[in-house]
Design an enzyme around this catalytic site. Structure first.
Site, PDB file in Angstrom:
ATOM      1  N   ASP A 260       5.740  -7.236  -1.280  1.00  0.00           N
ATOM      2  CA  ASP A 260       4.492  -6.628  -1.968  1.00  0.00           C
ATOM      3  C   ASP A 260       4.610  -5.415  -2.347  1.00  0.00           C
ATOM      4  OD1 ASP A 260       1.230  -7.996  -2.185  1.00  0.00           O
ATOM      5  OD2 ASP A 260       2.336  -6.612  -3.459  1.00  0.00           O
TER       6      ASP A 260
HETATM    7  C1  GLC Z   1      -0.418  -5.508  -5.225  1.00  0.00           C
HETATM    8  C2  GLC Z   1      -0.697  -7.123  -5.075  1.00  0.00           C
HETATM    9  C3  GLC Z   1       0.314  -8.356  -5.445  1.00  0.00           C
HETATM   10  C4  GLC Z   1       0.414  -7.783  -6.873  1.00  0.00           C
HETATM   11  C5  GLC Z   1       1.646  -6.514  -6.788  1.00  0.00           C
HETATM   12  C6  GLC Z   1       2.142  -6.025  -7.666  1.00  0.00           C
HETATM   13  O1  GLC Z   1      -0.745  -4.891  -4.359  1.00  0.00           O
HETATM   14  O2  GLC Z   1      -0.999  -7.417  -3.506  1.00  0.00           O
HETATM   15  O3  GLC Z   1      -0.703  -9.431  -5.506  1.00  0.00           O
HETATM   16  O4  GLC Z   1       1.360  -8.925  -7.571  1.00  0.00           O
HETATM   17  O5  GLC Z   1       0.763  -5.428  -6.126  1.00  0.00           O
HETATM   18  O6  GLC Z   1       1.189  -5.535  -8.650  1.00  0.00           O
END
Ligand code: GLC
Length: 704
Positions: A260
């Protein structure tokens, strides 16, 4: 080995593991050196070795980025474009918790189809969706992005969205690859506080939290995103139990794993790495392929390979998965796959797409109370009051590309019936003069709730009241003598004991671009509400976590007539939720009778046939979701008192009765041991079929 892989230098291989934002490639890098580039310590060579991009907003931007990249790239391996297309791209659909309320996975499929076509026209190849996280704590902000508290419902919705995104193949324009998230059990964050510790038994992990991710992978998700939390006190992003034992050995998956946002680097904060070199080492050894928005791999992996700390084999495995994914998406045939300004203009926010969003919204709101005041008659005079009276911000979080300016407000769609409108949010804002205006109305319509930003990522709440005491507007009923219909906009269960006293109460969640039209349809009976709650609504925060599929305990509390003191209960509140899983009213009157099992003794390899008669005793045609739960009464481990295993949403015409049938096999009755092994045990089972987890018919049978 992938032929392309053999032609890459170690630096170029490592570059494929890096995912960064698009502005690194097209703005003047000197400007960016002062900004994010400095934070990631990426020089131009590393930037132009990157493998994928996070976020893109138009075909023009994608084409510019890909062109700039390929122009500088020696190996000419195109960038992969990924984005958060969560419940729509520009045409926005109901938030996932609302979509789950429809109990209609065809609508989830439709949402994903429209999202994929619109996103693909912008040159997006992968969406970070669906989110398969089970969520039982409404304090958690991301309940809004979840499909609720039940593993089976989540799996059904997740599967439908994956199939909607991928459709007839991710190589085709108009289809995109799915990245299921957040692996794993992100929704179990302690106290509902986002990013907080998760501490679960393996049995809970395997039985409640993991099935939906596996369902997504089986349905065709080609990527899986790790979650911010720990599992067994090891951050999921570097957790080899998850990324190697479960994902590779038990599930035999070759999905690309992606962190993430910055979650690989965050293992330093978790206290399991002292520096970025150790971060890179732990990521590779655990099995993390792509590093999103941090640069441990980019800046330290080459040294780790050179000094033998990390084997080239691990690097080659990761890069191979990424190259195979790019091949599967067709990037080597067309690096600009999907991007088309002409197509974008033609399909984005088209009439057909908005109609699809409306169909989903119509079935995603839940009627919680109705003393008969709904549906309203066509020429009713309405006093519309509350923060959502005039609002266009009705789509919820993760709607970056939504066009709020194009959304119709409730005031606009109800204009023919309005005698008074006020977007004041509190009773204290009202003076008697305005009350005089209200007196012309037949009904007061309250449009109140959370803002779009009071749920979503990093937006947990420690208490669950309707914010700013908006529900005190209910006092207008006593002040004016007019009945009150309340429409609630929210991204999570709230405490509704006050609003429950409304003459009618509609749970409208955040229904997307066509929210106001769907609410109008239900208010006037053009649509008979059919939504049911995918998550329990607590009576107070102290009950949390509260969910229907709980264990019985050794001292179960049997309800208000149970006067035994030493049982599992509170001194100050019922054990039951205010509104249970599966609860939802209709304008029809459905009655359940004649539950029949094909046999009361069933062999393991046989099918059990279940049928029930559902009567619509009203003259109003309506859709009813019939829920089938099981209970394994005596097993080698304690099993939940109820588990949803099937549901069917059926249209039952007025004054008609339909016989609904289900088939159960041993796979529907089993459970996971802490080893991850799935078994089904002989013994006595209870079948419950009904309208909600609290209202059903039941019969037992023996599996022999
Ligand atoms: C964010 C979220 C995730 C998202 C990623 C990219 O922190 O936790 O769900 O897809 O970053 O934006």
């Amino acid at each position: 080995m992938n032929k392309r892989l053999s032609e890459l230098t170690t630096k170029e291989k490592i570059g494929q593991l890096l995912q960064i934002a698009p502005f690194f490639f097209i703005k003047d890098l000197k400007i960016e050196v002062a900004g994010p580039v400095r934070d990631l310590h990426l020089d131009e060579e590393k930037i132009f070795h990157a493998g994928s991009v996070l976020g893109i907003g138009s075909p023009e931007e994608m084409i510019a980025v890909q062109s700039a990249y390929l122009k500088k790239s020696r190996h000419k391996i195109p960038l992969l474009f990924m984005a958060d297309v969560i419940h729509g791209y520009k045409t926005i659909f109901p938030v996932p918790i609302a979509m789950a309320s429809s109990f209609n996975e065809k609508l989830a499929f439709s949402c994903a189809r429209v999202s994929a076509m619109e996103a693909s026209s912008s040159g997006i190849h992968v969406t970070f969706s669906p989110m398969a996280d089970l969520s039982r704590d409404p304090r958690w902000g991301r309940v809004v992005e979840s499909f609720g508290e039940d593993p089976y419902l989540i799996a059904q919705m997740t599967e439908a969205m994956v199939k909607g995104y991928t459709n007839d193949g991710i190589k085709k324009d108009g289809n995109i690859a799915s990245c299921v998230k957040h692996f794993a059990a992100y929704g179990a964050a302690e106290a509902g506080r986002d990013y907080n510790t998760v501490d679960l038994s393996r049995v809970s992990l395997y039985n409640d939290y993991l099935p939906a991710y596996k369902k997504a992978l089986d349905a065709g998700s080609r990527l899986i995103m790790t979650s911010f939390n720990t599992i067994d006190r090891v951050p999921a992003t570097v957790n080899s139990f998850l990324l190697r034992k479960v994902l590779r050995e038990q599930w035999h998956s070759d999905a690309v794993t992606i962190s993430d946002y910055d979650s690989l680097k965050q293992i330093i904060s978790h206290g399991v790495a002292a520096d970025m070199e150790e971060v890179a080492k732990r990521g590779m050894i655990a099995g993390l392929d792509i590093e999103m928005a941090s640069s441990a791999y980019a800046n330290h992996l080459e040294d780790l390979i050179d000094n033998g700390t990390v084997s080239t084999t691990l690097l080659d495995e990761a890069v191979s998965r990424i190259l195979d994914l790019k091949e599967a998406i067709g990037l080597f045939d067309n690096p600009f796959k999907g991007a088309s300004s002409a197509l974008e203009k033609e399909i984005v926010l088209s009439k057909e797409h908005l109609e699809a969003s409306l169909l989903a919204a119509n079935e995603s709101l839940v009627l919680l109370e109705n003393d008969g005041i709904l549906p309203l008659h066509k020429n009713v005079k309405i006093a519309l009051i509350g923060r959502y009276s005039k609002s266009r911000s009705i789509v919820g979080p993760w709607s970056w590309h939504g066009r709020r300016d194009l959304h119709d407000s409730l005031e606009e769609v109800l204009s023919d019936n309005l005698v008074f409108v006020s977007d004041k949010a509190n009773i204290i804002d009202f003076d008697l003069l305005e009350n005089e205006q209200i007196k012309k109305a037949d009904v007061i319509l309250l449009a109140i709730g959370e803002t779009e930003w009071q749920s979503g990522e990093a937006h947990s709440r420690s208490e669950l009241s309707v914010p700013n005491n908006q529900d005190e507007l209910l006092k207008l009923r006593e002040i004016t003598g007019k009945p009150v219909v309340s429409v609630l906009y929210n991204g999570r269960p709230l405490l509704l004991e006050n609003l429950q006293k409304s003459n009618a109460l509609i749970e409208a969640w955040f229904l997307g671009s066509m929210a106001s039209h769907a609410i109008k349809n239900v208010l006037f009976g053009d649509i008979n509400p059919s939504g049911k709650l995918p998550i329990s609504f607590p009576r107070n925060v102290g009950q949390i976590p509260i969910y229907y599929n709980h264990l019985n305990t050794g001292r179960p509390y049997l309800g208000p007539n149970d006067h035994n003191e030493y049982v599992s209960r509170y001194l100050d509140v019922e054990n039951t939720p205010l509104y249970p899983f599966g609860y939802g009213l209709s304008y029809s009157t459905f009655g359940y009778k004649n539950l029949v099992l094909s046999d009361n003794k069933v062999k393991k390899d046989e099918t059990l046939f279940v049928s029930v008669d559902v009567e619509n005793a009203s003259k109003v045609d309506g859709q009813e979701t019939v829920l089938l739960f099981i209970r394994d009464l005596f097993a080698s481990i304690s099993r939940p008192v109820q588990e949803l295993k099937k549901y069917k949403k059926v249209l039952i015409k007025g004054n008609m009765t339909e016989t609904i049938t289900f088939e159960l096999k041993k796979e529907d009755l089993g459970f996971y041991l802490e080893s991850g092994e799935f078994i089904t045990e002989k013994g006595r089972y209870q079948i419950m079929v009904g309208r909600s987890s609290a209202d059903y018919l039941s019969l037992d049978f023996d599996l022999i």
